[in-house]
Design a protein around this motif. Sequence first.
Motif, short mmCIF file in Angstrom:
data_model
loop_
_atom_site.label_atom_id
_atom_site.label_comp_id
_atom_site.label_asym_id
_atom_site.label_seq_id
_atom_site.Cartn_x
_atom_site.Cartn_y
_atom_site.Cartn_z
N LEU A 55 7.10 31.75 -55.00
CA LEU A 55 7.66 30.77 -54.07
C LEU A 55 6.77 30.74 -52.84
O LEU A 55 6.44 31.79 -52.28
N CYS A 56 6.37 29.55 -52.40
CA CYS A 56 5.42 29.50 -51.28
C CYS A 56 5.65 28.27 -50.41
O CYS A 56 6.32 27.32 -50.82
N ASN A 57 5.09 28.32 -49.20
CA ASN A 57 4.99 27.10 -48.41
C ASN A 57 3.67 26.43 -48.73
O ASN A 57 2.78 27.01 -49.36
N GLU A 58 3.51 25.19 -48.30
CA GLU A 58 2.33 24.42 -48.70
C GLU A 58 1.04 25.06 -48.17
O GLU A 58 0.00 25.02 -48.83
N GLY A 59 1.09 25.67 -46.99
CA GLY A 59 -0.09 26.29 -46.43
C GLY A 59 -0.56 27.51 -47.19
O GLY A 59 -1.73 27.88 -47.12
N ASN A 60 0.36 28.15 -47.93
CA ASN A 60 0.02 29.35 -48.69
C ASN A 60 -0.12 29.07 -50.19
O ASN A 60 -0.06 29.99 -51.00
N TYR A 61 -0.33 27.81 -50.54
CA TYR A 61 -0.35 27.43 -51.94
C TYR A 61 -1.42 28.18 -52.74
O TYR A 61 -1.21 28.51 -53.91
N ASN A 62 -2.57 28.47 -52.12
CA ASN A 62 -3.66 29.08 -52.90
C ASN A 62 -3.84 30.57 -52.67
O ASN A 62 -4.82 31.15 -53.12
N VAL A 63 -2.88 31.25 -51.98
CA VAL A 63 -3.05 32.69 -51.74
C VAL A 63 -2.60 33.54 -52.92
O VAL A 63 -2.78 34.75 -52.91
N TYR A 120 5.42 28.31 -60.27
CA TYR A 120 5.07 28.07 -58.88
C TYR A 120 6.12 27.12 -58.30
O TYR A 120 6.33 26.03 -58.84
N VAL A 121 6.76 27.52 -57.22
CA VAL A 121 7.71 26.65 -56.54
C VAL A 121 7.25 26.51 -55.10
O VAL A 121 7.31 27.46 -54.32
N THR A 122 6.75 25.34 -54.76
CA THR A 122 6.21 25.09 -53.42
C THR A 122 7.27 24.41 -52.56
O THR A 122 7.80 23.35 -52.93
N PHE A 123 7.60 25.02 -51.44
CA PHE A 123 8.56 24.47 -50.49
C PHE A 123 7.79 23.63 -49.47
O PHE A 123 6.88 24.13 -48.80
N LYS A 124 8.17 22.37 -49.34
CA LYS A 124 7.45 21.44 -48.48
C LYS A 124 7.94 21.53 -47.03
O LYS A 124 9.15 21.48 -46.78
N ASP A 125 7.02 21.68 -46.12
CA ASP A 125 7.32 21.70 -44.68
C ASP A 125 8.28 22.83 -44.31
O ASP A 125 9.36 22.62 -43.75
N ILE A 126 7.88 24.04 -44.65
CA ILE A 126 8.62 25.23 -44.26
C ILE A 126 7.62 26.26 -43.74
O ILE A 126 6.45 26.25 -44.15
N LYS A 127 8.04 27.09 -42.82
CA LYS A 127 7.17 28.13 -42.28
C LYS A 127 7.39 29.44 -43.04
O LYS A 127 8.45 29.67 -43.63
N HIS A 128 6.39 30.30 -42.99
CA HIS A 128 6.43 31.57 -43.71
C HIS A 128 7.68 32.39 -43.37
O HIS A 128 8.36 32.93 -44.25
N ILE A 129 8.00 32.47 -42.10
CA ILE A 129 9.12 33.31 -41.66
C ILE A 129 10.46 32.76 -42.12
O ILE A 129 11.45 33.50 -42.20
N ALA A 130 10.51 31.46 -42.45
CA ALA A 130 11.78 30.84 -42.84
C ALA A 130 12.22 31.19 -44.25
O ALA A 130 13.29 30.76 -44.68
N PHE A 131 11.41 31.95 -44.98
CA PHE A 131 11.87 32.48 -46.26
C PHE A 131 12.79 33.69 -46.06
O PHE A 131 13.28 34.27 -47.03
N SER A 132 13.01 34.09 -44.82
CA SER A 132 13.92 35.19 -44.50
C SER A 132 15.15 34.63 -43.79
O SER A 132 15.28 33.42 -43.59
N ASP A 133 16.06 35.53 -43.39
CA ASP A 133 17.29 35.10 -42.70
C ASP A 133 17.03 34.47 -41.34
O ASP A 133 17.93 33.85 -40.77
#
Length: 376
Positions: free
Chosen positions: A286-294, A308-321
């Motif tokens: 699961l990734c944000n668009e900016g981390n698609y290739n990491v 691969y599940v890409t979340f559009k327009d989300i920040k890295h920290i927002a995968f947490s609470d």
Amino acid sequence: MSSNGFPKPSGKYKAGTKVETLIDESRVEMLGPDKGKEKRKITYRIYYPVSPDSVDGLKQGELISREVAEGLKRQFHIGINYDKKVELGLNNSECYIDAPHIINEKFPLLIFSHGLLSYKEGNSFLLTEIASQGYVVISIGHTYASAAETHADGTITYGDKSCSKNSVQPFLSGFIALMRFRKFKGTPEEEYKKFTELQNKYCRFNVDMVKEWSKDTEFVLEYAKKSYSDFIDFTPGVALSGHSLGGATAYYLCQTNNDFACGINIDGGLFGDYDNMIMNKPFCFLCNEGNYNVASRVKFSKTTDSYYVTFKDIKHIAFSDIKYFMPMSFVTGKIPADISHEYQCRCHIDFLDKYLKGKDLEIKMPESKYIRFEKY
């Protein structure tokens, strides 16, 4: 949705919880004031399914402890008013301390690792949902690499501030190189080769941390086999998940330890040495668009399903609470917190149901304005 506006677990079970601390006498701490001398200390929170009628009158766990609030302030200058959260009733987690286990019923196990300088309750909304669906979840706090840990004996350790500095070293040139890489477009093999070059030049600390966190995870698993066999079903293998560096740890362990049957990486670069390795476990990224290739390696060098599940327009920290505590778009992105939570839960539950519980289902997420789904 609960009365405080936070997501409420949707499964048929409630979640019991408790905290335990283990000492690995075979290792010493790599971080902290007594690094090289202090024995490795590993504290974890376990979430487990319990009967709804067994939790009446029990105390609920906390979303954030006073110590974690202080740790986040020390590391990131994030101001969380712990006392105000408690006063307003905004700090109760949907889990119940020392709730009794269900007798004569066993559940599969997921082991979770937080991100660097996060904390073991940092994905509590996701983990309590998974427990409510009939899984035991052990969330490991990686001492001195978490914001703060209150251990079972009441002692406290705060995160080592050198983690942030060492994660990219030298910082300026490494940071610029990594930002450029986020825009690099090539084949998955080319992207993986480029990422490996960058990690070897700038991020060897992260590689070392993945190996240490993997040892933490293996140590906790061996303890769980001895102590929790009455309510954990180990026969299908154990699943792994984690956020950021914790997600990299999940991938590493799926490559190197056959106790683990499948894994999920939430937005973490695949730090680790993988030359000549082939993934033979189902894996999901699961990734944000900016981390698609990491984590491009998930797409190839494998013998089984990967997603691969890409979340559009989300920040890295927002995968947490944190998406619920700081609902500001420049911090978390523009995906509504409840939508992000729903998709993260669905990805986990469908994946675990198929590859751990053995259910005959197809993993497929509908194309939407929030996510893009790919199967390899």
